[in-house]
Design a protein around this motif. Structure first.
Motif, PDB file in Angstrom:
ATOM      1  N   LEU A 162      83.157 -25.199  73.341  1.00 26.18           N
ATOM      2  CA  LEU A 162      82.441 -23.970  73.059  1.00 26.18           C
ATOM      3  C   LEU A 162      80.961 -24.077  73.423  1.00 26.18           C
ATOM      4  CD1 LEU A 162      84.124 -22.910  69.708  1.00 26.18           C
ATOM      5  CD2 LEU A 162      84.430 -21.896  71.962  1.00 26.18           C
ATOM      6  N   ALA A 163      80.372 -25.255  73.236  1.00 24.52           N
ATOM      7  CA  ALA A 163      78.971 -25.445  73.627  1.00 24.52           C
ATOM      8  C   ALA A 163      78.821 -25.338  75.143  1.00 24.52           C
ATOM      9  CB  ALA A 163      78.463 -26.800  73.136  1.00 24.52           C
ATOM     10  N   ASN A 164      79.749 -25.937  75.890  1.00 23.23           N
ATOM     11  CA  ASN A 164      79.674 -25.863  77.346  1.00 23.23           C
ATOM     12  C   ASN A 164      79.923 -24.442  77.847  1.00 23.23           C
ATOM     13  OD1 ASN A 164      79.079 -28.563  77.733  1.00 23.23           O
ATOM     14  ND2 ASN A 164      81.220 -29.154  77.777  1.00 23.23           N
ATOM     15  N   ILE A 180      69.158 -26.222  70.218  1.00 20.03           N
ATOM     16  CA  ILE A 180      69.204 -27.460  71.014  1.00 20.03           C
ATOM     17  C   ILE A 180      70.250 -28.410  70.447  1.00 20.03           C
ATOM     18  CG2 ILE A 180      67.899 -29.552  71.616  1.00 20.03           C
ATOM     19  CD1 ILE A 180      65.421 -27.781  71.864  1.00 20.03           C
ATOM     20  N   ALA A 181      70.363 -28.471  69.123  1.00 19.13           N
ATOM     21  CA  ALA A 181      71.348 -29.358  68.503  1.00 19.13           C
ATOM     22  C   ALA A 181      72.769 -28.931  68.841  1.00 19.13           C
ATOM     23  CB  ALA A 181      71.160 -29.381  66.990  1.00 19.13           C
ATOM     24  N   PHE A 182      73.015 -27.621  68.956  1.00 22.67           N
ATOM     25  CA  PHE A 182      74.363 -27.156  69.273  1.00 22.67           C
ATOM     26  C   PHE A 182      74.644 -27.225  70.770  1.00 22.67           C
ATOM     27  CE2 PHE A 182      77.436 -23.873  70.391  1.00 22.67           C
ATOM     28  CZ  PHE A 182      78.504 -24.295  69.624  1.00 22.67           C
ATOM     29  N   LEU A 183      73.733 -26.708  71.589  1.00 20.52           N
ATOM     30  CA  LEU A 183      73.993 -26.603  73.025  1.00 20.52           C
ATOM     31  C   LEU A 183      73.778 -27.916  73.784  1.00 20.52           C
ATOM     32  CD1 LEU A 183      72.377 -23.153  73.774  1.00 20.52           C
ATOM     33  CD2 LEU A 183      74.795 -23.677  73.555  1.00 20.52           C
ATOM     34  N   PRO A 192      81.911 -15.090  68.944  1.00 20.97           N
ATOM     35  CA  PRO A 192      81.087 -15.255  67.740  1.00 20.97           C
ATOM     36  C   PRO A 192      80.049 -16.355  67.873  1.00 20.97           C
ATOM     37  CG  PRO A 192      83.399 -15.755  67.264  1.00 20.97           C
ATOM     38  CD  PRO A 192      83.330 -15.260  68.660  1.00 20.97           C
ATOM     39  N   VAL A 193      80.365 -17.401  68.618  1.00 20.75           N
ATOM     40  CA  VAL A 193      79.406 -18.493  68.822  1.00 20.75           C
ATOM     41  C   VAL A 193      78.198 -17.992  69.600  1.00 20.75           C
ATOM     42  CG1 VAL A 193      79.094 -20.718  69.975  1.00 20.75           C
ATOM     43  CG2 VAL A 193      81.173 -20.276  68.687  1.00 20.75           C
ATOM     44  N   ALA A 194      78.453 -17.271  70.691  1.00 18.94           N
ATOM     45  CA  ALA A 194      77.363 -16.772  71.529  1.00 18.94           C
ATOM     46  C   ALA A 194      76.513 -15.746  70.785  1.00 18.94           C
ATOM     47  CB  ALA A 194      77.938 -16.166  72.806  1.00 18.94           C
ATOM     48  N   GLU A 195      77.166 -14.892  69.999  1.00 12.84           N
ATOM     49  CA  GLU A 195      76.407 -13.867  69.284  1.00 12.84           C
ATOM     50  C   GLU A 195      75.552 -14.474  68.179  1.00 12.84           C
ATOM     51  OE1 GLU A 195      78.832 -10.532  68.252  1.00 12.84           O
ATOM     52  OE2 GLU A 195      79.137 -10.041  70.364  1.00 12.84           O
ATOM     53  N   LYS A 196      76.032 -15.530  67.531  1.00 15.74           N
ATOM     54  CA  LYS A 196      75.203 -16.208  66.532  1.00 15.74           C
ATOM     55  C   LYS A 196      74.017 -16.902  67.177  1.00 15.74           C
ATOM     56  CE  LYS A 196      78.937 -16.716  63.270  1.00 15.74           C
ATOM     57  NZ  LYS A 196      80.023 -17.562  62.791  1.00 15.74           N
ATOM     58  N   LEU A 197      74.216 -17.443  68.391  1.00 15.94           N
ATOM     59  CA  LEU A 197      73.100 -18.068  69.107  1.00 15.94           C
ATOM     60  C   LEU A 197      72.034 -17.037  69.469  1.00 15.94           C
ATOM     61  CD1 LEU A 197      74.982 -20.556  71.446  1.00 15.94           C
ATOM     62  CD2 LEU A 197      73.361 -21.156  69.655  1.00 15.94           C
ATOM     63  N   GLN A 202      71.509 -28.766  75.793  1.00 20.57           N
ATOM     64  CA  GLN A 202      70.926 -28.587  77.126  1.00 20.57           C
ATOM     65  C   GLN A 202      69.653 -27.763  76.967  1.00 20.57           C
ATOM     66  OE1 GLN A 202      73.634 -26.975  80.006  1.00 20.57           O
ATOM     67  NE2 GLN A 202      75.263 -28.391  79.470  1.00 20.57           N
ATOM     68  N   LYS A 203      68.508 -28.400  77.214  1.00 21.18           N
ATOM     69  CA  LYS A 203      67.238 -27.731  76.951  1.00 21.18           C
ATOM     70  C   LYS A 203      66.981 -26.565  77.892  1.00 21.18           C
ATOM     71  CE  LYS A 203      64.942 -31.540  74.710  1.00 21.18           C
ATOM     72  NZ  LYS A 203      63.769 -32.409  74.644  1.00 21.18           N
ATOM     73  N   ASP A 204      67.466 -26.645  79.140  1.00 16.03           N
ATOM     74  CA  ASP A 204      67.244 -25.531  80.052  1.00 16.03           C
ATOM     75  C   ASP A 204      68.039 -24.293  79.631  1.00 16.03           C
ATOM     76  OD1 ASP A 204      69.581 -26.864  80.624  1.00 16.03           O
ATOM     77  OD2 ASP A 204      69.473 -26.539  82.779  1.00 16.03           O
ATOM     78  N   ALA A 205      69.234 -24.499  79.077  1.00 12.84           N
ATOM     79  CA  ALA A 205      70.017 -23.373  78.580  1.00 12.84           C
ATOM     80  C   ALA A 205      69.352 -22.750  77.360  1.00 12.84           C
ATOM     81  CB  ALA A 205      71.435 -23.819  78.231  1.00 12.84           C
ATOM     82  N   VAL A 206      68.757 -23.576  76.515  1.00 12.43           N
ATOM     83  CA  VAL A 206      68.065 -23.064  75.329  1.00 12.43           C
ATOM     84  C   VAL A 206      66.837 -22.256  75.738  1.00 12.43           C
ATOM     85  CG1 VAL A 206      66.806 -23.727  73.241  1.00 12.43           C
ATOM     86  CG2 VAL A 206      68.932 -24.872  73.823  1.00 12.43           C
ATOM     87  N   SER A 207      66.099 -22.743  76.735  1.00 15.71           N
ATOM     88  CA  SER A 207      64.920 -21.991  77.173  1.00 15.71           C
ATOM     89  C   SER A 207      65.329 -20.662  77.804  1.00 15.71           C
ATOM     90  CB  SER A 207      64.082 -22.824  78.138  1.00 15.71           C
ATOM     91  OG  SER A 207      64.818 -23.109  79.303  1.00 15.71           O
ATOM     92  N   THR A 208      66.425 -20.642  78.554  1.00 10.30           N
ATOM     93  CA  THR A 208      66.921 -19.383  79.117  1.00 10.30           C
ATOM     94  C   THR A 208      67.354 -18.435  78.006  1.00 10.30           C
ATOM     95  OG1 THR A 208      67.706 -20.575  81.064  1.00 10.30           O
ATOM     96  CG2 THR A 208      68.584 -18.372  80.727  1.00 10.30           C
ATOM     97  N   LEU A 209      68.008 -18.974  76.985  1.00  9.82           N
ATOM     98  CA  LEU A 209      68.443 -18.161  75.849  1.00  9.82           C
ATOM     99  C   LEU A 209      67.247 -17.515  75.150  1.00  9.82           C
ATOM    100  CD1 LEU A 209      70.678 -17.298  73.783  1.00  9.82           C
ATOM    101  CD2 LEU A 209      70.209 -19.440  72.605  1.00  9.82           C
ATOM    102  N   PHE A 210      66.197 -18.280  74.913  1.00  7.39           N
ATOM    103  CA  PHE A 210      65.048 -17.774  74.176  1.00  7.39           C
ATOM    104  C   PHE A 210      64.133 -16.902  75.043  1.00  7.39           C
ATOM    105  CE2 PHE A 210      66.453 -20.658  71.039  1.00  7.39           C
ATOM    106  CZ  PHE A 210      65.845 -20.317  69.859  1.00  7.39           C
TER     107      PHE A 210
END
Length: 142
Positions: A21-23, A67-70, A46-51, A72-80
């Motif tokens: 699910l993280a990938n 970051i703890a769940f995903l 539900p995982v994506a919507e909670k993120l 991948q720092k680049d994915a987290v920066s894109t998310l935010f």
């Protein structure tokens, strides 16, 4: 008894399911739209919507949780930076699942999961989260 235990197990143990699910969430965040099986798409929503809800808070604690769940720092920066601001005035329902029909090789039901507030993605940029089997590649080559 199983009252109110709604975790979709996807025929995997806990660690394998969490990393799957993280990938899938990282692929969805980076590409905006992925093609996968219908069961995985329903488990991913539900995982994506909670993120996204976490990212809308935009503080250090929510960034560290993402970051703890995903992992991948680049994915987290894109998310935010991109996904959460696009969904800023939406109260939920950030993902859309569209059924595609059955996969030719094993008749698994396929679906596309995508962000509702993202611009349209060309069909060439569609990322398949499920590996193609050699039979499907041979059939496509013919």
């Amino acid at each position: 008894m199983r009252h109110r235990r709604n975790t979709t197990k996807l025929k995997r143990n806990t660690a394998h399911r969490k990393s799957l699910l993280a990938n899938l969430a990282c692929s969805l965040i980076q590409h905006g739209r992925i093609k996968t099986t219908f069961g995985k798409a329903k488990a991913l929503r539900p995982v994506a919507e909670k993120l996204v809800t976490q990212a809308k808070r935009n503080d250090l604690h929510s960034r560290r949780l993402a970051i703890a769940f995903l992992r991948q720092k680049d994915a987290v920066s894109t998310l935010f930076d991109k996904v959460a601001p696009a969904a800023a005035n939406r109260q939920g329902g950030y993902c859309r699942i569209t059924k595609l029909g059955q996969r030719m090789t094993d008749a698994a039901p396929m679906a596309i999961i995508e962000w509702v507030d993202q611009p349209e993605v060309e069909s060439d940029e569609l990322v398949e989260a499920v590996e193609e089997t050699p039979k499907a590649e041979a059939a496509a080559a013919e």
